[in-house]
Write a protein that holds these residues in place. Structure first.
Motif, PDB file in Angstrom:
ATOM      1  N   TYR A   1       0.852  -1.195   0.000  1.00 43.81           N
ATOM      2  CA  TYR A   1       0.000   0.000   0.000  1.00 43.81           C
ATOM      3  C   TYR A   1       0.879   1.234   0.000  1.00 43.81           C
ATOM      4  O   TYR A   1       1.847   1.325   0.753  1.00 43.81           O
TER       5      TYR A   1
ATOM      6  N   SER B  98      -3.921   6.593  -3.958  1.00 40.04           N
ATOM      7  CA  SER B  98      -3.505   5.403  -3.226  1.00 40.04           C
ATOM      8  C   SER B  98      -3.373   4.236  -4.193  1.00 40.04           C
ATOM      9  O   SER B  98      -4.142   4.123  -5.154  1.00 40.04           O
ATOM     10  N   CYS B  99      -2.416   3.353  -3.945  1.00 41.09           N
ATOM     11  CA  CYS B  99      -2.168   2.196  -4.801  1.00 41.09           C
ATOM     12  C   CYS B  99      -2.052   0.947  -3.939  1.00 41.09           C
ATOM     13  O   CYS B  99      -1.328   0.943  -2.934  1.00 41.09           O
ATOM     14  N   ARG B 100      -2.740  -0.111  -4.320  1.00 42.52           N
ATOM     15  CA  ARG B 100      -2.601  -1.430  -3.699  1.00 42.52           C
ATOM     16  C   ARG B 100      -1.772  -2.280  -4.655  1.00 42.52           C
ATOM     17  O   ARG B 100      -2.164  -2.532  -5.797  1.00 42.52           O
TER      18      ARG B 100
ATOM     19  N   GLU C  71      -5.584  12.922  -3.265  1.00 42.53           N
ATOM     20  CA  GLU C  71      -4.701  11.851  -2.822  1.00 42.53           C
ATOM     21  C   GLU C  71      -4.801  10.670  -3.781  1.00 42.53           C
ATOM     22  O   GLU C  71      -5.872  10.366  -4.308  1.00 42.53           O
TER      23      GLU C  71
ATOM     24  N   ARG D 121       0.010  12.283  -1.686  1.00 44.62           N
ATOM     25  CA  ARG D 121      -0.761  13.521  -1.800  1.00 44.62           C
ATOM     26  C   ARG D 121      -0.184  14.330  -2.966  1.00 44.62           C
ATOM     27  O   ARG D 121       1.031  14.495  -3.071  1.00 44.62           O
TER      28      ARG D 121
ATOM     29  N   GLU E 280       2.194   7.464   3.225  1.00 44.01           N
ATOM     30  CA  GLU E 280       2.254   6.161   3.885  1.00 44.01           C
ATOM     31  C   GLU E 280       2.697   5.130   2.857  1.00 44.01           C
ATOM     32  O   GLU E 280       2.333   5.219   1.683  1.00 44.01           O
TER      33      GLU E 280
ATOM     34  N   GLU F 237      -8.709  10.181  -4.661  1.00 45.34           N
ATOM     35  CA  GLU F 237      -9.743  10.661  -3.739  1.00 45.34           C
ATOM     36  C   GLU F 237      -9.395  12.068  -3.278  1.00 45.34           C
ATOM     37  O   GLU F 237      -8.218  12.427  -3.173  1.00 45.34           O
TER      38      GLU F 237
ATOM     39  N   LYS G 264       0.293   5.603  -0.278  1.00 38.98           N
ATOM     40  CA  LYS G 264      -0.648   6.720  -0.359  1.00 38.98           C
ATOM     41  C   LYS G 264       0.132   7.999  -0.610  1.00 38.98           C
ATOM     42  O   LYS G 264       1.097   8.300   0.104  1.00 38.98           O
TER      43      LYS G 264
ATOM     44  N   GLY H 142      -8.886  14.515  -0.455  1.00 38.74           N
ATOM     45  CA  GLY H 142      -8.630  14.541   0.972  1.00 38.74           C
ATOM     46  C   GLY H 142      -8.826  15.934   1.544  1.00 38.74           C
ATOM     47  O   GLY H 142      -9.204  16.875   0.840  1.00 38.74           O
TER      48      GLY H 142
ATOM     49  N   CYS I 203      -5.386   1.300  -8.237  1.00 39.91           N
ATOM     50  CA  CYS I 203      -5.088   2.674  -7.833  1.00 39.91           C
ATOM     51  C   CYS I 203      -6.377   3.489  -7.786  1.00 39.91           C
ATOM     52  O   CYS I 203      -7.294   3.257  -8.578  1.00 39.91           O
TER      53      CYS I 203
END
Length: 401
Positions: free
Chosen positions: A191, A280-282, A278, A195, A312, A271, A193, A273, A268
């Protein structure tokens, strides 16, 4: 102790644990850990509470073996938050026993697994063991706290001596490729995250979620060969899209099926924030999160790292598919084990990261119970509890004696 007696005690332990509000962020796990410590004292089981910071206490109990090697039965004491009690049929922290179920937040995630592991300790307390058993019910899993499982792995000798870990993450049945399987979580996505530093008045993409092709990890290749019937030699030529296409028709119509995009792609999402957009990627095992973040940043038309700030990051992890512990899990099932990947990190991450084979497996849960995780009316049936104790007992016996 007889199994029926242990199960009855385990159900009462579960009800008492549920009645202690350990919702994420409350830092009230120490109360639950101390309750378990009192139970351990009653039965003469060596146990302790590790509390590195006030409120974030983890419970540890041990049964020694002939060797220094031990098996870690891992679970966590904190739970997801309860956002609206009005949607619950029974009070979420009541531990009510009704209609053959124990009701309440944490019955499935993850106090139920703590209570099942407790029953196994009671059953094996007087059994000679070649490998020891460590039961750890930790603090701070829901908030990814460094003071729970990670702290135990780094600082507690009994945990350091463990050579394998069983945790949450699988155990329910699905039908795929015309066969019945029992899931076992063999890995978890990483994971990251980010910005976006650029101030944008509108989203940089029309669709907030997008998918990046990946080199397939061992678990995904297993699906291709065993569920999809693809010869092993050909799997290296399959792209993420081709792999998804090969498996798509193999999951029969049922209430629950695996999200194949999570199995074959980096996923991915953009969103908005509090401080801007932001991303985010898994990330699938086998890739580095920063490498995927670079691809994702390019995809949205920005530059890495100039245009982003990393908030993160956790690398993906995967355990071997041919380990002795996984074979022990297979032993107690009539259905074949089907490895799966978790979409995000649990406490298993800390142990796989250290090279410990770690498998997510809460045996014999129903699909209905799994789908209530983090939802109103979370509950666990007495039948599932009974079966879970039986399965875990057989697995531990095979691995530790």
């Amino acid at each position: 102790m007889k199994q029926r007696e242990a199960i009855m005690e385990g159900i009462e332990v579960l009800r008492r644990l549920v009645s202690i509000n350990t919702s994420a962020g409350n830092q009230n796990e120490t109360e639950a850990a101390r309750f378990l410590l009192q139970e351990a004292y009653k039965h003469g089981i060596p146990a302790r509470v590790e509390e590195p910071v006030p409120g974030l206490g983890s419970f540890l109990a041990t049964l020694p073996g002939e060797k220094i090697d031990s098996l870690l039965l891992l679970s966590h004491l904190d739970t997801a938050e309860v956002k609206d009690q009005a949607h619950w049929e029974e009070k979420p922290f009541s531990g009510t026993l009704k209609d053959g179920y124990v009701w309440g937040r944490g019955t499935i995630d993850c106090k139920g697994l703590t209570a099942v592991g407790w029953c196994v300790l009671l059953l094996l307390k007087d059994v000679p063991l070649k490998r020891g058993i460590v039961l750890a019910a930790t603090a701070g899993e829901e908030t990814r706290s460094p003071w729970g499982a990670r702290g135990l792995r780094l600082n507690v000798p009994k945990v350091k001596d463990c050579i394998g870990v069983l945790n949450e993450g699988g155990g329910w049945e699905i039908v795929a490729g015309g066969r019945r399987w029992v899931t076992c979580q063999t890995g978890e996505k990483g994971y990251i995250k980010l910005r976006l530093r650029k101030s944008l008045d509108h989203p940089p993409l029309r669709h907030p979620t997008f998918y990046l092709s990946a080199r397939l990890p061992a678990t995904s290749k297993f699906w291709l060969t065993q569920v999809g019937g693809v010869p092993q030699i050909l799997t290296r030529f399959f792209s993420s899209a081709a792999a998804q296409w090969a498996i798509a028709s193999k999951q029969q119509s049922q209430r629950y099926s695996m999200d194949l995009r999570e199995l074959f792609f980096h996923v991915c999402r953009m969103e908005k924030g509090d401080e801007g957009w932001e991303l985010s990627c898994r990330v699938l095992p086998g890739a580095k999160v920063e490498e995927v973040a670079r691809q994702a940043t390019r995809y949205v038309g920005l530059h890495f790292p100039k245009d982003i700030e990393i908030l993160e990051a956790m690398e993906p992890t995967e355990s071997p598919l041919d380990h002795e512990l996984l074979n022990a899990i297979s032993y107690c099932h009539s259905s074949t084990i089907l490895p799966i990947l978790g979409p995000g990190p649990t406490d298993s991450h800390w142990f796989r990261q250290a090279g410990l084979p770690t498998y997510g497996w809460f045996p014999s849960l129903s699909i209905d119970e799994i789908m209530r995780i983090h939802q109103p009316n979370e509950r666990m049936s007495i039948s599932s509890f009974h079966k879970a104790v039986g399965c875990l007992y057989k697995t531990v016996i095979r691995f530790c004696t």
